[in-house]
Design a protein around this motif. Sequence first.
Motif, short mmCIF file in Angstrom:
data_model
loop_
_atom_site.label_atom_id
_atom_site.label_comp_id
_atom_site.label_asym_id
_atom_site.label_seq_id
_atom_site.Cartn_x
_atom_site.Cartn_y
_atom_site.Cartn_z
N ALA A 122 -21.27 -76.76 37.84
CA ALA A 122 -21.07 -76.99 36.41
C ALA A 122 -19.73 -77.68 36.14
O ALA A 122 -19.65 -78.59 35.33
CB ALA A 122 -21.15 -75.67 35.65
N GLN A 123 -18.70 -77.24 36.84
CA GLN A 123 -17.38 -77.83 36.63
C GLN A 123 -17.39 -79.32 36.95
O GLN A 123 -16.85 -80.12 36.19
CB GLN A 123 -16.35 -77.11 37.50
N VAL A 124 -18.01 -79.70 38.05
CA VAL A 124 -18.07 -81.12 38.43
C VAL A 124 -18.87 -81.93 37.41
O VAL A 124 -18.53 -83.07 37.12
CB VAL A 124 -18.65 -81.27 39.85
N LEU A 125 -19.92 -81.32 36.86
CA LEU A 125 -20.74 -82.02 35.87
C LEU A 125 -20.16 -81.96 34.46
O LEU A 125 -20.72 -82.52 33.53
CB LEU A 125 -22.16 -81.43 35.86
N GLY A 126 -19.05 -81.25 34.29
CA GLY A 126 -18.42 -81.14 32.98
C GLY A 126 -19.18 -80.21 32.05
O GLY A 126 -19.12 -80.36 30.83
N ILE A 127 -19.85 -79.22 32.61
CA ILE A 127 -20.62 -78.26 31.84
C ILE A 127 -19.81 -76.96 31.73
O ILE A 127 -19.28 -76.48 32.72
CB ILE A 127 -21.98 -77.98 32.52
N THR A 128 -19.75 -76.39 30.54
CA THR A 128 -19.06 -75.13 30.32
C THR A 128 -20.08 -74.00 30.38
O THR A 128 -21.09 -74.03 29.68
CB THR A 128 -18.37 -75.11 28.96
N ILE A 129 -19.80 -73.03 31.23
CA ILE A 129 -20.64 -71.84 31.34
C ILE A 129 -20.08 -70.81 30.36
O ILE A 129 -18.94 -70.36 30.50
CB ILE A 129 -20.65 -71.28 32.79
N SER A 130 -20.90 -70.41 29.38
CA SER A 130 -20.41 -69.53 28.32
C SER A 130 -20.56 -68.05 28.63
O SER A 130 -19.92 -67.23 28.01
CB SER A 130 -21.16 -69.84 27.01
N GLY A 131 -21.43 -67.73 29.56
CA GLY A 131 -21.66 -66.32 29.87
C GLY A 131 -22.78 -65.71 29.05
O GLY A 131 -23.05 -64.52 29.14
N GLU A 132 -23.48 -66.53 28.25
CA GLU A 132 -24.58 -66.01 27.43
C GLU A 132 -25.82 -65.72 28.27
O GLU A 132 -26.64 -64.91 27.88
CB GLU A 132 -24.90 -66.99 26.32
N GLY A 133 -25.96 -66.41 29.37
CA GLY A 133 -27.07 -66.19 30.31
C GLY A 133 -26.48 -66.16 31.70
O GLY A 133 -25.27 -66.04 31.87
N THR A 134 -27.33 -66.30 32.70
CA THR A 134 -26.77 -66.41 34.05
C THR A 134 -26.13 -67.78 34.19
O THR A 134 -26.52 -68.74 33.50
CB THR A 134 -27.86 -66.22 35.13
N ALA A 135 -25.18 -67.87 35.08
CA ALA A 135 -24.51 -69.15 35.30
C ALA A 135 -25.52 -70.21 35.74
O ALA A 135 -25.46 -71.35 35.29
CB ALA A 135 -23.40 -68.99 36.34
N LEU A 136 -26.46 -69.82 36.58
CA LEU A 136 -27.46 -70.77 37.06
C LEU A 136 -28.36 -71.24 35.92
O LEU A 136 -28.62 -72.43 35.79
CB LEU A 136 -28.29 -70.16 38.19
N SER A 137 -28.81 -70.34 35.07
CA SER A 137 -29.69 -70.75 33.97
C SER A 137 -28.96 -71.64 32.98
O SER A 137 -29.53 -72.61 32.47
CB SER A 137 -30.30 -69.54 33.27
N ALA A 153 -27.85 -79.23 32.40
CA ALA A 153 -28.04 -80.40 33.26
C ALA A 153 -29.37 -81.10 33.02
O ALA A 153 -29.51 -82.28 33.34
CB ALA A 153 -27.92 -79.98 34.73
N ALA A 154 -30.35 -80.39 32.46
CA ALA A 154 -31.71 -80.91 32.33
C ALA A 154 -31.81 -82.30 31.68
O ALA A 154 -32.55 -83.14 32.17
CB ALA A 154 -32.58 -79.90 31.60
N PRO A 155 -31.09 -82.57 30.60
CA PRO A 155 -31.24 -83.89 29.98
C PRO A 155 -30.47 -85.02 30.68
O PRO A 155 -30.59 -86.18 30.31
CB PRO A 155 -30.72 -83.69 28.56
N ARG A 156 -29.73 -84.70 31.69
CA ARG A 156 -28.88 -85.70 32.35
C ARG A 156 -29.63 -86.44 33.47
O ARG A 156 -30.57 -85.92 34.04
CB ARG A 156 -27.65 -85.04 32.97
N ASN A 157 -29.13 -87.63 33.77
CA ASN A 157 -29.56 -88.39 34.93
C ASN A 157 -28.38 -88.43 35.88
O ASN A 157 -27.31 -88.90 35.50
CB ASN A 157 -29.94 -89.83 34.56
N ALA A 158 -28.55 -87.91 37.08
CA ALA A 158 -27.43 -87.87 38.01
C ALA A 158 -27.90 -87.70 39.44
O ALA A 158 -28.98 -87.17 39.71
CB ALA A 158 -26.48 -86.73 37.65
N LEU A 159 -27.06 -88.14 40.34
CA LEU A 159 -27.21 -87.85 41.76
C LEU A 159 -26.17 -86.78 42.07
O LEU A 159 -24.98 -86.97 41.85
CB LEU A 159 -26.93 -89.09 42.61
N LEU A 160 -26.63 -85.64 42.55
CA LEU A 160 -25.75 -84.52 42.84
C LEU A 160 -25.65 -84.35 44.35
O LEU A 160 -26.65 -84.18 45.03
CB LEU A 160 -26.32 -83.24 42.21
N VAL A 161 -24.43 -84.41 44.86
CA VAL A 161 -24.18 -84.25 46.28
C VAL A 161 -23.39 -82.97 46.49
O VAL A 161 -22.32 -82.80 45.90
CB VAL A 161 -23.39 -85.45 46.86
#
Length: 73
Positions: free
Chosen positions: A18-33, A39-47
């Motif tokens: 999440a940090q690399v993608l610039g996403i803030t994890i709020s703690g409202e759900g699991t970090a993975l969810s 990330a779902a609406p994004r287009n990216a290559l993740l390495v």
Amino acid sequence: MVELAGLSDPALLPNAVAQVLGITISGEGTALSELVASAAPRNALLVLDNCEHLLDAVAETVDAITRDAPNIT
């Protein structure tokens, strides 16, 4: 690119991605969810580099991302 050599706690993997993608994890759900939902609406290559010591967590994370965020490769 997510460098995982220094990550020792597999529970922190979604936060590292999440940090690399610039996403803030709020703690409202699991970090993975939260990661996948943001990330779902994004287009990216993740390495994920140097992930050998986190195989189970990486497998779970990659499975969730590729299943629910189809534009992330």
